[in-house]
Design an enzyme around this catalytic site. Structure first.
Site, PDB file in Angstrom:
ATOM      1  N   HIS A  34       0.892  -1.260   0.153  1.00  0.00           N
ATOM      2  CA  HIS A  34      -0.018  -0.064  -0.034  1.00  0.00           C
ATOM      3  C   HIS A  34       0.961   1.085  -0.181  1.00  0.00           C
ATOM      4  O   HIS A  34       0.500   2.201  -0.570  1.00  0.00           O
ATOM      5  CB  HIS A  34      -0.804   0.079   1.295  1.00  0.00           C
ATOM      6  CG  HIS A  34      -1.824  -1.084   1.559  1.00  0.00           C
ATOM      7  ND1 HIS A  34      -1.807  -2.046   2.258  1.00  0.00           N
ATOM      8  CD2 HIS A  34      -2.841  -1.323   0.566  1.00  0.00           C
ATOM      9  CE1 HIS A  34      -2.707  -2.866   1.962  1.00  0.00           C
ATOM     10  NE2 HIS A  34      -3.533  -2.459   1.189  1.00  0.00           N
ATOM     11  N   GLN A  58     -17.277  -7.613  -0.879  1.00  0.00           N
ATOM     12  CA  GLN A  58     -16.679  -8.691  -1.722  1.00  0.00           C
ATOM     13  C   GLN A  58     -16.065  -9.865  -1.086  1.00  0.00           C
ATOM     14  O   GLN A  58     -15.229 -10.351  -1.400  1.00  0.00           O
ATOM     15  CB  GLN A  58     -15.310  -7.566  -2.099  1.00  0.00           C
ATOM     16  CG  GLN A  58     -14.422  -7.234  -1.233  1.00  0.00           C
ATOM     17  CD  GLN A  58     -13.571  -6.161  -1.751  1.00  0.00           C
ATOM     18  OE1 GLN A  58     -13.706  -5.121  -1.935  1.00  0.00           O
ATOM     19  NE2 GLN A  58     -12.069  -6.509  -2.017  1.00  0.00           N
ATOM     20  N   GLY A 144      -2.511  -2.359  -7.032  1.00  0.00           N
ATOM     21  CA  GLY A 144      -1.199  -3.257  -7.048  1.00  0.00           C
ATOM     22  C   GLY A 144      -1.478  -4.387  -7.968  1.00  0.00           C
ATOM     23  O   GLY A 144      -2.667  -4.677  -8.330  1.00  0.00           O
ATOM     24  N   LYS A 146      -0.579  -7.435  -7.641  1.00  0.00           N
ATOM     25  CA  LYS A 146      -0.949  -8.602  -7.173  1.00  0.00           C
ATOM     26  C   LYS A 146      -2.158  -8.993  -7.590  1.00  0.00           C
ATOM     27  O   LYS A 146      -2.472 -10.183  -7.864  1.00  0.00           O
ATOM     28  CB  LYS A 146      -0.766  -8.560  -5.834  1.00  0.00           C
ATOM     29  CG  LYS A 146      -0.829 -10.016  -5.243  1.00  0.00           C
ATOM     30  CD  LYS A 146      -0.336 -10.061  -3.676  1.00  0.00           C
ATOM     31  CE  LYS A 146      -1.594  -9.799  -2.926  1.00  0.00           C
ATOM     32  NZ  LYS A 146      -2.585 -10.650  -2.990  1.00  0.00           N
ATOM     33  N   GLN A 150      -8.316  -8.132 -10.683  1.00  0.00           N
ATOM     34  CA  GLN A 150      -9.222  -6.698 -10.349  1.00  0.00           C
ATOM     35  C   GLN A 150      -8.687  -5.471 -10.846  1.00  0.00           C
ATOM     36  O   GLN A 150      -9.622  -4.716 -11.146  1.00  0.00           O
ATOM     37  CB  GLN A 150      -8.662  -6.651  -8.770  1.00  0.00           C
ATOM     38  CG  GLN A 150      -9.078  -5.245  -8.005  1.00  0.00           C
ATOM     39  CD  GLN A 150      -8.902  -5.295  -6.610  1.00  0.00           C
ATOM     40  OE1 GLN A 150      -9.461  -5.788  -5.816  1.00  0.00           O
ATOM     41  NE2 GLN A 150      -7.729  -4.459  -6.143  1.00  0.00           N
ATOM     42  N   ARG A 184      -3.179 -10.672   4.183  1.00  0.00           N
ATOM     43  CA  ARG A 184      -3.576 -12.205   4.602  1.00  0.00           C
ATOM     44  C   ARG A 184      -2.257 -12.973   5.214  1.00  0.00           C
ATOM     45  O   ARG A 184      -2.381 -13.829   5.655  1.00  0.00           O
ATOM     46  CB  ARG A 184      -4.073 -12.906   3.718  1.00  0.00           C
ATOM     47  CG  ARG A 184      -5.751 -12.196   3.232  1.00  0.00           C
ATOM     48  CD  ARG A 184      -6.294 -13.220   2.092  1.00  0.00           C
ATOM     49  NE  ARG A 184      -7.585 -12.505   1.514  1.00  0.00           N
ATOM     50  CZ  ARG A 184      -8.936 -12.728   2.194  1.00  0.00           C
ATOM     51  NH1 ARG A 184      -8.950 -13.620   2.855  1.00  0.00           N
ATOM     52  NH2 ARG A 184      -9.892 -11.953   1.616  1.00  0.00           N
TER      53      ARG A 184
HETATM   54  O1  PAF Z   1      -7.587  -4.441  -3.193  1.00  0.00           O
HETATM   55  C1  PAF Z   1      -8.240  -4.225  -2.400  1.00  0.00           C
HETATM   56  O2  PAF Z   1      -7.735  -3.814  -1.006  1.00  0.00           O
HETATM   57  C2  PAF Z   1      -9.637  -4.018  -2.396  1.00  0.00           C
HETATM   58  O3  PAF Z   1     -10.299  -5.138  -3.273  1.00  0.00           O
HETATM   59  C3  PAF Z   1     -10.273  -2.576  -2.812  1.00  0.00           C
HETATM   60  C4  PAF Z   1      -9.726  -2.229  -4.308  1.00  0.00           C
HETATM   61  C5  PAF Z   1      -9.715  -1.375  -1.772  1.00  0.00           C
HETATM   62  C6  PAF Z   1     -11.779  -2.490  -2.835  1.00  0.00           C
HETATM   63  O4  PAF Z   1     -12.382  -2.881  -1.585  1.00  0.00           O
END
Ligand code: PAF
Length: 274
Positions: A34, A58, A144, A146, A150, A184
């Protein structure tokens, strides 16, 4: 740094700020992955907003949602140190008030690899990211590599819905032994933590095999993963890096991605072969 818990509050603070605005959406539990996104955002924008919101939409199960690590005070300290202008930390009811009834669903996402194992996951991701992009009117948003699928989905949604942000994908940040950094990873026992390096090792193997045949690469990776008793392979996918369609021969930039269970923790990783 201003901390906003409400959408109205966030909008009011953004109105006073300067553009361009860079958004770093997160679910908290911040780590060096991050931080690399935040630093990039800081270097390219006049205003940086970081959101911390554990998005229930999610998660497939309440257990998984409850298990997700939380460390808000520590996270806010990191955001301050990294000179973020605005931290957006809404409660669930602010993002999804009673009666909330809209889901952003991509056709692509509901068909292909990661989605087959995480029912509805990407609908939750695209819905929350769509809300965050539209309510901040971000010029740029940072994610990211990773989470490669997404990234592809968010790019497509941003373009299909004319949300107007530039989507910036940043390289995966790794531990010195190659394990992709993830919130995680805290769930791994010391033995599992060692075993988890098998994901990166198998991607290295794929890169070094020197074949264009997807089945041969998958077989090689699978054989290697099976040598690790604590690891259980869920899938290996080799796809076009832009459309995510599975390929048989590696002709264009190809994305090799995999998901592996190590103990009770599901880990993902990927690499792009040019
Ligand atoms: O990658 C993440 O941490 C999540 O999927 C995100 C993009 C913040 C959406 O909740």
């Amino acid at each position: 740094m201003k901390i906003c818990k409400s959408i109205d509050g966030l909008r009011a603070v953004i109105k006073e700020g300067k553009v361009p605005l860079g958004l770093v959406p997160t679910m908290g539990s911040l780590h060096s992955g991050h931080i690399s996104l935040i630093r990039k955002a800081r270097s390219e924008n006049k205003t940086v907003v970081a959101s911390i919101f554990i998005n229930p939409l999610q998660f497939e199960s309440t257990d998984d949602l409850n298990l997700y690590p939380r460390s808000l005070e520590n996270d806010l300290g990191i955001l301050r140190e990294e000179c973020v202008d605005i931290a957006f930390t809404p409660p669930i009811t602010e993002m999804y008030p009673r009666g909330f009834d809209t889901i952003v669903r991509l056709g692509l996402a509901s068909r292909i690899f990661e989605s087959q194992f995480r029912n509805g996951h990407f609908d939750g991701v695209s819905t929350v990211v769509c809300k965050l992009l539209s309510l901040t009117r971000a010029d740029r948003a940072y994610f990211g590599q990773k989470d490669a699928q997404q990234g592809v989905i968010i790019n497509k949604m941003n373009s299909d819905l004319n949300l107007g942000a530039e989507i910036i994908m940043m390289p995966t940040v790794r531990e010195t032994d190659g394990l992709a950094i993830s919130s995680r990873n805290v769930h791994l026992s010391p033995a599992e933590r060692k075993a988890a390096t098998i994901l990166h090792k198998s991607l290295n193997l794929a890169e070094s095999m020197g074949t264009k045949d997807a089945q041969t690469i998958k077989k090689g990776m699978q054989t290697m993963i099976e040598t690790e008793p604590l690891a259980r392979l869920e899938y290996i996918s080799i796809s076009d890096a832009f459309t995510l369609e599975e390929v048989e021969q590696l002709e264009k930039p190809a994305l090799i991605s995999l998901a592996v269970w190590v103990g009770k923790t599901r880990l993902i990783d990927n690499t792009t072969l040019k």
